[in-house]
Scaffold this motif. Structure first.
Motif, PDB file in Angstrom:
ATOM      1  N   PRO A  56       0.810  -1.228   0.000  1.00  0.00           N
ATOM      2  CA  PRO A  56       0.000   0.000   0.000  1.00  0.00           C
ATOM      3  C   PRO A  56       0.842   1.276   0.000  1.00  0.00           C
ATOM      4  O   PRO A  56       0.464   2.271  -0.617  1.00  0.00           O
ATOM      5  CB  PRO A  56      -0.818  -0.104   1.289  1.00  0.00           C
ATOM      6  CG  PRO A  56      -0.796  -1.539   1.659  1.00  0.00           C
ATOM      7  CD  PRO A  56       0.486  -2.087   1.134  1.00  0.00           C
ATOM      8  N   ILE A  57       1.989   1.230   0.665  1.00  0.00           N
ATOM      9  CA  ILE A  57       2.865   2.401   0.695  1.00  0.00           C
ATOM     10  C   ILE A  57       3.405   2.679  -0.697  1.00  0.00           C
ATOM     11  O   ILE A  57       3.398   3.820  -1.174  1.00  0.00           O
ATOM     12  CB  ILE A  57       4.017   2.187   1.702  1.00  0.00           C
ATOM     13  CG1 ILE A  57       3.449   2.053   3.114  1.00  0.00           C
ATOM     14  CG2 ILE A  57       5.040   3.321   1.618  1.00  0.00           C
ATOM     15  CD1 ILE A  57       4.432   1.554   4.149  1.00  0.00           C
ATOM     16  N   PHE A  58       3.874   1.612  -1.369  1.00  0.00           N
ATOM     17  CA  PHE A  58       4.394   1.786  -2.722  1.00  0.00           C
ATOM     18  C   PHE A  58       3.296   2.233  -3.681  1.00  0.00           C
ATOM     19  O   PHE A  58       3.526   3.089  -4.534  1.00  0.00           O
ATOM     20  CB  PHE A  58       5.041   0.504  -3.240  1.00  0.00           C
ATOM     21  CG  PHE A  58       6.388   0.236  -2.639  1.00  0.00           C
ATOM     22  CD1 PHE A  58       7.411   1.153  -2.749  1.00  0.00           C
ATOM     23  CD2 PHE A  58       6.620  -0.940  -1.956  1.00  0.00           C
ATOM     24  CE1 PHE A  58       8.642   0.914  -2.193  1.00  0.00           C
ATOM     25  CE2 PHE A  58       7.850  -1.193  -1.398  1.00  0.00           C
ATOM     26  CZ  PHE A  58       8.874  -0.266  -1.513  1.00  0.00           C
ATOM     27  N   LEU A  59       2.110   1.667  -3.548  1.00  0.00           N
ATOM     28  CA  LEU A  59       1.000   2.056  -4.409  1.00  0.00           C
ATOM     29  C   LEU A  59       0.669   3.536  -4.216  1.00  0.00           C
ATOM     30  O   LEU A  59       0.514   4.282  -5.194  1.00  0.00           O
ATOM     31  CB  LEU A  59      -0.232   1.193  -4.129  1.00  0.00           C
ATOM     32  CG  LEU A  59      -1.453   1.506  -4.986  1.00  0.00           C
ATOM     33  CD1 LEU A  59      -1.166   1.242  -6.456  1.00  0.00           C
ATOM     34  CD2 LEU A  59      -2.636   0.676  -4.525  1.00  0.00           C
ATOM     35  N   LEU A  60       0.590   3.976  -2.964  1.00  0.00           N
ATOM     36  CA  LEU A  60       0.331   5.381  -2.675  1.00  0.00           C
ATOM     37  C   LEU A  60       1.413   6.279  -3.272  1.00  0.00           C
ATOM     38  O   LEU A  60       1.124   7.313  -3.878  1.00  0.00           O
ATOM     39  CB  LEU A  60       0.221   5.606  -1.166  1.00  0.00           C
ATOM     40  CG  LEU A  60      -0.011   7.039  -0.720  1.00  0.00           C
ATOM     41  CD1 LEU A  60      -1.368   7.538  -1.213  1.00  0.00           C
ATOM     42  CD2 LEU A  60       0.061   7.130   0.800  1.00  0.00           C
ATOM     43  N   TRP A  61       2.672   5.870  -3.131  1.00  0.00           N
ATOM     44  CA  TRP A  61       3.796   6.650  -3.666  1.00  0.00           C
ATOM     45  C   TRP A  61       3.702   6.770  -5.182  1.00  0.00           C
ATOM     46  O   TRP A  61       3.779   7.860  -5.740  1.00  0.00           O
ATOM     47  CB  TRP A  61       5.116   6.018  -3.255  1.00  0.00           C
ATOM     48  CG  TRP A  61       6.294   6.665  -3.919  1.00  0.00           C
ATOM     49  CD1 TRP A  61       7.067   6.148  -4.916  1.00  0.00           C
ATOM     50  CD2 TRP A  61       6.832   7.965  -3.648  1.00  0.00           C
ATOM     51  NE1 TRP A  61       8.033   7.042  -5.273  1.00  0.00           N
ATOM     52  CE2 TRP A  61       7.915   8.167  -4.514  1.00  0.00           C
ATOM     53  CE3 TRP A  61       6.481   8.974  -2.760  1.00  0.00           C
ATOM     54  CZ2 TRP A  61       8.663   9.338  -4.515  1.00  0.00           C
ATOM     55  CZ3 TRP A  61       7.236  10.139  -2.769  1.00  0.00           C
ATOM     56  CH2 TRP A  61       8.316  10.300  -3.640  1.00  0.00           C
ATOM     57  N   PHE A  62       3.506   5.634  -5.874  1.00  0.00           N
ATOM     58  CA  PHE A  62       3.477   5.671  -7.331  1.00  0.00           C
ATOM     59  C   PHE A  62       2.262   6.422  -7.858  1.00  0.00           C
ATOM     60  O   PHE A  62       2.354   7.168  -8.831  1.00  0.00           O
ATOM     61  CB  PHE A  62       3.544   4.255  -7.913  1.00  0.00           C
ATOM     62  CG  PHE A  62       4.904   3.641  -7.803  1.00  0.00           C
ATOM     63  CD1 PHE A  62       6.019   4.277  -8.320  1.00  0.00           C
ATOM     64  CD2 PHE A  62       5.073   2.425  -7.167  1.00  0.00           C
ATOM     65  CE1 PHE A  62       7.278   3.723  -8.217  1.00  0.00           C
ATOM     66  CE2 PHE A  62       6.328   1.863  -7.055  1.00  0.00           C
ATOM     67  CZ  PHE A  62       7.439   2.510  -7.582  1.00  0.00           C
ATOM     68  N   VAL A  63       1.123   6.258  -7.227  1.00  0.00           N
ATOM     69  CA  VAL A  63      -0.068   7.006  -7.649  1.00  0.00           C
ATOM     70  C   VAL A  63       0.155   8.503  -7.419  1.00  0.00           C
ATOM     71  O   VAL A  63      -0.196   9.332  -8.266  1.00  0.00           O
ATOM     72  CB  VAL A  63      -1.326   6.502  -6.915  1.00  0.00           C
ATOM     73  CG1 VAL A  63      -2.503   7.436  -7.129  1.00  0.00           C
ATOM     74  CG2 VAL A  63      -1.680   5.096  -7.390  1.00  0.00           C
TER      75      VAL A  63
END
Length: 136
Positions: A56-63
């Motif tokens: 979720p952290i990576f998804l939030l960062w990339f989005v």
């Protein structure tokens, strides 16, 4: 219009916001070390669990960086899309498009603001999204 800094100022009351931001900037290294120690200590549970917790952290960062890239492209120079081949997007359907949008957004921003070439990532983030300290 209310910004994020208004509630922060209210919560901090008598504190000087600049001092708080300096304290927060000094804590970045400590916070990073805590995250790294936690990450390495979780390795014993397997990469699947570590990946599940950090996804979720990576998804939030990339989005987030993808949206910042879209903002910069729309507001600075839409012709930047001529600089890449869309065939590569097929191979990397989440990370690559977000990184591509972030880089193209930074390039579009730099076309209008070449004086910020030393630090285009932080300088290109709109003040509404990054209100606490835009001096990075």
């Amino acid at each position: 219009m209310t910004t994020i800094s208004d509630p922060v100022r209210f919560l901090l009351g008598g504190w000087d916001v600049t001092e708080f931001l300096n304290l927060l900037a000094d804590m970045v290294t400590i916070i990073s070390l805590v995250i790294l120690v936690g990450l390495f200590s979780m390795q014993q549970f397997g990469t699947a669990r570590v990946g599940f917790m950090f996804a979720p952290i990576f998804l939030l960062w990339f989005v987030s960086i993808g949206l910042i890239g879209i903002y910069n492209i729309i507001n600075h120079d839409k012709s930047i899309f001529h600089a890449f081949s869309p065939l590569h997007i097929v191979c990397f359907w989440v990370v690559y498009p977000c990184l591509l949008l972030a880089y193209l957004g930074q390039a579009a921003y730099l076309l209008n603001h070449p004086e910020n070439a030393g630090n285009p990532f932080y300088k290109s983030i709109p003040g509404k999204l990054f209100p606490l300290d835009h001096s990075l």
